[in-house]
Design an enzyme around this catalytic site. Structure first.
Site, PDB file in Angstrom:
ATOM      1  CD  GLU A 266      -2.872  -1.238   2.317  1.00 35.50           C
ATOM      2  OE1 GLU A 266      -2.909  -0.222   3.048  1.00 35.50           O
ATOM      3  OE2 GLU A 266      -3.961  -1.938   2.508  1.00 35.50           O
ATOM      4  CG  HIS A 285      -6.276  -0.068   4.616  1.00 42.62           C
ATOM      5  ND1 HIS A 285      -5.056  -0.763   4.689  1.00 42.62           N
ATOM      6  CD2 HIS A 285      -6.795  -0.208   5.917  1.00 42.62           C
ATOM      7  CE1 HIS A 285      -5.127  -1.344   5.745  1.00 42.62           C
ATOM      8  NE2 HIS A 285      -6.125  -1.074   6.554  1.00 42.62           N
TER       9      HIS A 285
END
Length: 321
Positions: A266, A285
């Site tokens: 990420e 997320h």
């Protein structure tokens, strides 16, 4: 109180910032996803008494913690501490706190929304109608009532989702070797064999922390144990799932779909194959950062920092071990 707190990886909600500033604390926020050298530079420049960790590109390690020479507390803006070297913090005598329970409802709701969107075929129907196709025969939605939901991880989030799913008439099994027996109530079946849970569930939802034991917990073998046509939902950590194996199972049709709020890397690469598949629903997320949850996390993180700087002892439930 003349102290400085650095927020690593984004801003606090105004209510959280106000708690610190009203106590005379200077609050400095950095941009998201700093690498190690950028963190060290920020720590050296501002010499904070505490940091609040939001979004980092790398783990907050001992060198970063010691840069500046004044760090007394690390507060996680959330509950996942996999981006903080807890052992190093312990060795340095720096307590690490979490905002336990602050965003659990938001994550549970997000998981349920992904489940609903997948099973009700929302994304495909939305795409068809936007392309000018009005054809009810192509609808492949199903009821949730009577389907078995398998929960991997049965802490606060898993238990909250179980209550929501039970209200819809779903049958629920949960695997979590760390949760006490009394938590498994109201019709929730405790499953002690993860492989069995995976093989029997129509929908699997992940709610376990990232630890050495859970990294790649849902690997190629376990994905193939899942029912043909099952769904996988991950609002936990991306590294819990073998992403390559998941892509293969979604591509060849073994799994009907996946709802993903977290990824192995990420931010993920834009060419991640998961983004090109028609049977995935992806979010960045954000399950635990609704406006309500962000406010609660910011307030709790600020309160944890302020309590520590004032010499108060934090409750064990908010301390990371």
């Amino acid at each position: 109180m003349r102290e400085t707190v650095v927020v690593l990886g984004g801003e606090l909600a105004p209510e959280g910032r106000a708690i610190l500033e009203d106590a005379g604390v200077a609050v400095i926020a950095t941009k998201p996803y700093l690498d190690r050298q950028a963190v060290i530079a920020a720590m050296t420049q501002h010499r904070p008494a505490a940091v609040i960790v939001r979004l980092l590109a790398e783990i907050l390690g001992p060198e970063e913690m010691q840069a500046g020479g004044r760090l007394r507390h690390v507060a996680k803006h959330g509950v996942g501490t996999n981006d903080i070297d807890l052992r190093a913090a312990s060795q340095l005598g720096i307590p690490v706190s979490m905002t336990t329970g602050s965003n659990g409802h938001s994550v549970a709701e997000h998981a349920l929304a992904l489940i609903m969107a997948l099973v009700k075929d929302f994304s495909r129907q939305d795409a068809l109608i936007r392309d000018g196709v009005w054809d009810k025969s192509q609808y492949q939605g199903r009821e949730l009532r009577g389907q078995r939901l398998g929960l991997v991880g049965y802490g606060f989030i898993g238990q909250t989702l179980a209550g929501m799913a039970a209200a819809l008439g779903m049958r629920i099994s949960a695997f979590d070797p760390h949760t006490p027996a009394e938590a498994f109530r109201n019709g929730v079946t405790r499953e002690t064999d993860l492989d069995k849970l995976l093989s029997e569930a129509d929908i699997v939802s992940l709610h376990c922390p990232l630890t050495p034991e859970t990294r790649n917990l849902i690997d190629a073998r376990r994905i193939r144990l899942m029912k043909s046509g099952a769904y996988l939902v991950n609002t936990a950590r991306g590294e819990v799932v073998d992403e390559a194996a998941l892509i293969e199972s979604l591509t060849d049709g073994h799994l009907a779909g996946a709802g993903l709020d977290s990824f192995a890397v990420e931010p993920p690469d834009q060419d991640n194959p998961l983004f090109r598949l028609a049977n995935t629903i992806v979010t960045p997320h954000v399950a635990g950062v609704t406006l309500d949850a962000k406010r609660a996390m910011s307030v709790m993180a600020a309160e944890n920092v302020l309590a520590t700087l004032c010499g108060e002892e934090l409750a064990p439930r908010v301390l990371a071990r």
